[in-house]
Design an enzyme around this catalytic site. Structure first.
Site, short mmCIF file in Angstrom:
data_model
loop_
_atom_site.label_atom_id
_atom_site.label_comp_id
_atom_site.label_asym_id
_atom_site.label_seq_id
_atom_site.Cartn_x
_atom_site.Cartn_y
_atom_site.Cartn_z
N ASP A 67 -42.34 -83.70 -86.01
CA ASP A 67 -43.04 -82.75 -85.13
C ASP A 67 -42.65 -81.30 -85.43
O ASP A 67 -43.51 -80.43 -85.61
CB ASP A 67 -42.74 -83.05 -83.66
CG ASP A 67 -43.04 -84.49 -83.30
OD1 ASP A 67 -43.75 -85.16 -84.06
OD2 ASP A 67 -42.54 -84.95 -82.25
N GLY B 267 -49.55 -83.92 -72.99
CA GLY B 267 -49.67 -85.36 -72.76
C GLY B 267 -50.60 -86.08 -73.73
O GLY B 267 -50.89 -87.26 -73.53
N LEU C 115 -49.60 -84.43 -78.92
CA LEU C 115 -49.77 -83.40 -79.95
C LEU C 115 -48.48 -82.59 -80.12
O LEU C 115 -48.46 -81.57 -80.79
CB LEU C 115 -50.92 -82.46 -79.56
CG LEU C 115 -52.29 -83.12 -79.56
CD1 LEU C 115 -53.33 -82.19 -78.98
CD2 LEU C 115 -52.68 -83.53 -80.98
N SER C 116 -47.45 -83.05 -79.46
CA SER C 116 -46.13 -82.44 -79.58
C SER C 116 -46.06 -81.00 -79.12
O SER C 116 -45.66 -80.09 -79.86
CB SER C 116 -45.62 -82.57 -81.02
OG SER C 116 -44.23 -82.56 -80.96
N THR D 258 -41.81 -93.54 -89.16
CA THR D 258 -41.11 -93.56 -90.44
C THR D 258 -40.06 -92.45 -90.51
O THR D 258 -39.10 -92.55 -91.26
CB THR D 258 -42.10 -93.34 -91.61
OG1 THR D 258 -42.89 -92.19 -91.31
CG2 THR D 258 -42.99 -94.54 -91.82
N TYR E 155 -39.54 -95.47 -76.84
CA TYR E 155 -39.29 -94.87 -78.15
C TYR E 155 -37.87 -95.19 -78.60
O TYR E 155 -37.63 -95.62 -79.72
CB TYR E 155 -39.52 -93.36 -78.07
CG TYR E 155 -39.43 -92.65 -79.40
CD1 TYR E 155 -40.56 -92.45 -80.18
CD2 TYR E 155 -38.21 -92.18 -79.88
CE1 TYR E 155 -40.49 -91.80 -81.39
CE2 TYR E 155 -38.12 -91.54 -81.09
CZ TYR E 155 -39.26 -91.34 -81.84
OH TYR E 155 -39.17 -90.69 -83.06
#
Ligand code: GLA
Length: 383
Positions: free
Chosen positions: A172, A122, A125-126, A34, A221
């Protein structure tokens, strides 16, 4: 962690670090894809961080060290361009430095830098936002640059978009920057407005990392990003171009005939997901955590069926978690196409429950997911 970083810094550079900053990884709580559509999202900064250490230099060199490989990559301040693939890790702090300078930070000489992390990589979790935000804090402090938090968050995102080539939204960096212990961060991405709400007592977060590689920068993405932009363009129908946030389901239905099926489905997910985020906030405020949990799982199903950014591994984890005792809800968290599922649980959900899920998963996929729990921690800060 700070002591270990100090020691390693001294070993690598032969002198002491002067500035330390840390920033957390994040869980995407609800609001999938979003953010770059100008929508709504909630995230939680976790109690696992990247910490960076800096010491000023007298010359115009920027040096970036790696604890793992013991390499030091040197960049001249006159050449702030992305490094080659094998030195990609340098690009996160380097991009931040470049855009801090463009935002007015005056830096006439360079620095030595080293970072350390207890954030599993990986897992979606940014860790990239955590390195960007910790670097932004450390560098602004070193060069006496006074910028508000929102500016630093924007610089982190800009670095991802323009230096790393990853067309992400502001989730993030926003959560890594604005996170607060025991709180959830709500972001209105169109207004770039950040607020925090207390998390209900007794809630826990569990991460089930499928360890399936999710390669955000590698195109999936960007493909979803492009589909959303196409939907928004059709919906804007020749008028001022607006982001998907501006449209309702009714608008979408009236434009359906003009859209390819996949574009329609992506837009439907985003529009309905914004509504789920709004509802989740209401339920959170009224203390209805079971209701929030149901929305989390509904969000996953929408990713699975409409946005198509899930995969068998993540769907299986959600299926296994969905009806277990103590689980409020579960969903993929972050870009998708691999990475981790997060579950919101009450305090009765235990290691052994998590292990049952891991065993059942391993029966199907041949190996267990990496499982850990985490709490909501503070956002970026000097330490
Ligand atoms: C990644 C991006 C975020 C956001 C999520 C999906 O984590 O970095 O900006 O788009 O995917 O919601």
């Amino acid at each position: 962690m700070k002591d270990r970083l100090s020691e390693e810094f001294l070993k690598l550079y032969g002198r002491n670090a002067e500035i330390f900053a840390q920033a957390p990884g994040r869980i995407e709580f609800i609001g999938n894809h979003t953010d770059y559509n100008g929508g709504l999202v909630m995230g939680v900064a976790i109690d696992k961080v990247v910490m960076v250490a800096l010491a000023p230099r007298q010359d115009r060199k920027l040096r970036f060290g790696s604890i793992r490989s013991r390499e030091v990559v040197e960049v001249d301040m006159g050449d702030l361009t992305p490094r080659r693939r094998e030195y990609n890790w340098v690009n996160y702090p380097l991009g931040v430095f470049k855009f801090l300078k463009e935002a007015g930070m005056s830096a006439e000489s360079g620095f030595d830098m080293l970072d350390i992390s207890n954030l599993p990589g990986g897992a979606g979790l940014s860790s990239s936002a955590a390195i960007e935000m910790s670097s932004a804090f450390a560098m602004s402090s070193l060069f006496g640059f006074k910028a508000d938090l929102k500016t630093l968050v924007r610089i982190g995102r800009k670095s991802e978009n323009e230096f790393l080539g990853m067309p992400c939204g502001i989730l993030d960096q926003g959560v890594s920057g604005f996170g607060k212990a025991n709180s959830i961060v709500f972001i209105d991405c169109l207004a770039e407005d950040f607020s925090t709400y207390p998390l209900p007592e007794g809630c826990k977060f569990w991460l089930f990392n499928s360890t399936k590689k999710h390669a955000l920068v590698d195109g999936f993405y960007a493909a979803r990003h492009a589909e959303c932009a196409e939907a928004a363009k059709i919906l804007s129908a020749g008028g001022d171009e607006r982001l998907l946030r501006a449209f309702s389901l009714e608008d979408l239905e009236s434009a359906k005939a003009a859209m390819k099926e996949n574009v329609y489905r992506r837009a439907k997910h985003v529009i309905e997901e914004n509504a789920r985020v709004m509802r989740a906030r209401e339920l959170l405020l009224s203390g209805d955590i079971s209701g929030v949990g149901k929305l989390l799982t509904a969000s996953h199903r929408s990713s699975q069926l409409l946005f198509e950014n899930s995969c068998d591994e993540l769907d299986c984890l959600v299926d296994l978690l969905e009806n277990r005792n103590g689980v409020y809800g579960a969903r993929l968290s972050g870009g998708g196409f691999g990475g981790a599922v997060m579950a919101l649980t009450d305090s009765s959900f235990s290691e052994s429950d998590a292990d049952d899920v891991a065993i059942a998963y391993a029966k199907r996929f041949g190996k267990k997911p990496v499982v850990f729990d985490c709490a909501a921690g503070d956002g970026a800060k000097l330490v």
